[in-house]
Design a protein around this motif. Structure first.
Motif, mmCIF file in Angstrom:
data_model
loop_
_atom_site.group_PDB
_atom_site.id
_atom_site.type_symbol
_atom_site.label_atom_id
_atom_site.label_comp_id
_atom_site.label_asym_id
_atom_site.label_seq_id
_atom_site.Cartn_x
_atom_site.Cartn_y
_atom_site.Cartn_z
ATOM 1 N N PHE A 165 0.483 -1.401 0.037
ATOM 2 C CA PHE A 165 0.105 -0.223 0.243
ATOM 3 C C PHE A 165 0.695 1.316 -0.281
ATOM 4 C CE2 PHE A 165 -2.380 2.820 2.940
ATOM 5 C CZ PHE A 165 -3.037 4.171 1.592
ATOM 6 N N ASN A 166 0.266 2.546 -0.347
ATOM 7 C CA ASN A 166 0.900 3.626 -0.769
ATOM 8 C C ASN A 166 2.350 3.953 -1.422
ATOM 9 O OD1 ASN A 166 0.319 6.151 -0.272
ATOM 10 N ND2 ASN A 166 1.758 5.914 1.858
ATOM 11 N N PHE A 167 2.887 2.924 -2.642
ATOM 12 C CA PHE A 167 3.906 3.042 -3.144
ATOM 13 C C PHE A 167 3.750 4.075 -4.554
ATOM 14 C CE2 PHE A 167 5.260 -0.586 -0.393
ATOM 15 C CZ PHE A 167 6.531 0.490 -0.242
ATOM 16 N N ASP A 168 4.238 4.453 -5.313
ATOM 17 C CA ASP A 168 4.320 4.768 -6.777
ATOM 18 C C ASP A 168 5.357 4.472 -7.181
ATOM 19 O OD1 ASP A 168 3.400 6.889 -8.172
ATOM 20 O OD2 ASP A 168 4.060 8.982 -7.475
ATOM 21 N N PRO A 169 5.217 4.415 -8.227
ATOM 22 C CA PRO A 169 3.576 3.944 -8.874
ATOM 23 C C PRO A 169 3.326 2.849 -7.615
ATOM 24 C CG PRO A 169 5.690 2.814 -9.984
ATOM 25 C CD PRO A 169 5.818 3.777 -9.336
ATOM 26 N N PRO A 170 1.642 2.483 -7.552
ATOM 27 C CA PRO A 170 1.339 0.856 -7.700
ATOM 28 C C PRO A 170 1.477 -0.158 -7.406
ATOM 29 C CG PRO A 170 -0.351 2.554 -7.849
ATOM 30 C CD PRO A 170 0.644 3.282 -8.935
ATOM 31 N N ALA A 171 1.187 -0.792 -6.637
ATOM 32 C CA ALA A 171 1.680 -2.908 -6.349
ATOM 33 C C ALA A 171 0.951 -2.489 -7.572
ATOM 34 C CB ALA A 171 1.245 -3.184 -5.351
ATOM 35 N N THR A 172 1.721 -3.905 -8.601
ATOM 36 C CA THR A 172 1.326 -4.906 -9.399
ATOM 37 C C THR A 172 0.960 -5.651 -9.028
ATOM 38 O OG1 THR A 172 3.323 -5.477 -9.871
ATOM 39 C CG2 THR A 172 3.698 -3.648 -10.846
ATOM 40 N N GLU A 173 -0.235 -6.033 -10.275
ATOM 41 C CA GLU A 173 -1.023 -7.351 -10.720
ATOM 42 C C GLU A 173 -0.072 -8.956 -9.747
ATOM 43 O OE1 GLU A 173 -4.601 -7.699 -10.490
ATOM 44 O OE2 GLU A 173 -4.605 -5.461 -11.241
ATOM 45 N N ASP A 174 1.121 -8.325 -10.476
ATOM 46 C CA ASP A 174 1.868 -9.665 -10.415
ATOM 47 C C ASP A 174 2.148 -9.393 -8.408
ATOM 48 O OD1 ASP A 174 1.951 -11.054 -12.649
ATOM 49 O OD2 ASP A 174 4.327 -9.503 -13.222
ATOM 50 N N GLU A 175 2.702 -8.335 -8.134
ATOM 51 C CA GLU A 175 3.229 -8.237 -6.647
ATOM 52 C C GLU A 175 2.015 -9.209 -5.899
ATOM 53 O OE1 GLU A 175 5.892 -4.379 -6.486
ATOM 54 O OE2 GLU A 175 3.733 -4.006 -6.962
ATOM 55 N N ILE A 176 1.218 -8.177 -6.014
ATOM 56 C CA ILE A 176 -0.417 -9.335 -5.376
ATOM 57 C C ILE A 176 -0.620 -10.658 -5.636
ATOM 58 C CG2 ILE A 176 -3.068 -8.673 -5.464
ATOM 59 C CD1 ILE A 176 -2.460 -5.904 -6.508
ATOM 60 N N GLN A 177 -0.573 -11.072 -6.878
ATOM 61 C CA GLN A 177 -0.256 -12.181 -6.589
ATOM 62 C C GLN A 177 0.689 -13.449 -6.053
ATOM 63 O OE1 GLN A 177 -2.425 -14.129 -8.590
ATOM 64 N NE2 GLN A 177 -2.533 -15.545 -8.486
ATOM 65 N N ALA A 178 1.932 -12.623 -6.090
ATOM 66 C CA ALA A 178 3.134 -13.271 -5.111
ATOM 67 C C ALA A 178 2.609 -12.693 -3.618
ATOM 68 C CB ALA A 178 4.078 -12.358 -5.746
ATOM 69 N N ALA A 179 2.050 -11.804 -2.890
ATOM 70 C CA ALA A 179 1.901 -12.116 -1.923
ATOM 71 C C ALA A 179 0.706 -13.166 -1.372
ATOM 72 C CB ALA A 179 1.232 -10.836 -1.216
ATOM 73 N N ALA A 180 -0.556 -12.574 -2.058
ATOM 74 C CA ALA A 180 -1.377 -13.732 -2.312
ATOM 75 C C ALA A 180 -1.318 -15.620 -2.496
ATOM 76 C CB ALA A 180 -2.389 -14.436 -3.750
ATOM 77 N N LEU A 181 -0.150 -15.409 -2.555
ATOM 78 C CA LEU A 181 0.229 -16.922 -2.697
ATOM 79 C C LEU A 181 1.096 -17.823 -1.659
ATOM 80 C CD1 LEU A 181 1.195 -19.536 -4.659
ATOM 81 C CD2 LEU A 181 3.075 -18.659 -5.695
ATOM 82 N N GLN A 182 1.854 -16.294 -1.183
ATOM 83 C CA GLN A 182 2.487 -16.944 0.003
ATOM 84 C C GLN A 182 1.824 -16.736 1.184
ATOM 85 O OE1 GLN A 182 5.765 -17.258 0.570
ATOM 86 N NE2 GLN A 182 6.735 -17.481 -1.568
ATOM 87 N N PHE A 183 0.692 -16.322 1.072
ATOM 88 C CA PHE A 183 -0.018 -16.000 2.331
ATOM 89 C C PHE A 183 -1.412 -17.631 2.136
ATOM 90 C CE2 PHE A 183 -5.317 -15.833 3.680
ATOM 91 C CZ PHE A 183 -4.755 -15.337 4.944
#
Length: 91
Positions: free
Chosen positions: A9-27
């Protein structure tokens, strides 16, 4: 496993789909205890990753802040400094 999940959250540029997918996979890996699921659990595992990705994207899209966006390069350097202090330099 989950120590690899980074704040998105709160990065410029915003999180990419790949970053969100990687976090979801780890979770999902952490919750299930599977690094790679068996064939019997593969469909449920991958469905969970996709569902967590959607929820995480919705969360990131709905959060608000008054703080200035964080800079990825600055955060990487801070992490390197913390790791060097904690583990010593490897070079």
């Amino acid at each position: 496993m989950c120590r690899n999940i980074k704040t998105l959250f709160n990065f410029d540029p915003p999180a990419t789909e790949d970053e969100i997918q990687a976090a979801a996979l780890q979770f999902v890996r952490k919750l299930s205890g599977f690094n790679t699921p068996s064939k019997a659990n593969e469909e449920a595992f991958h469905r969970a990753v996709q569902e967590v990705s959607v929820v995480a994207k919705n969360l990131l899209d709905s959060l608000v802040t008054n703080a200035d966006p964080r800079n990825r390069e600055v955060e990487i350097e801070r992490a390197r400094a913390r790791n060097a202090k904690r583990f010593g330099t490897t070079e």
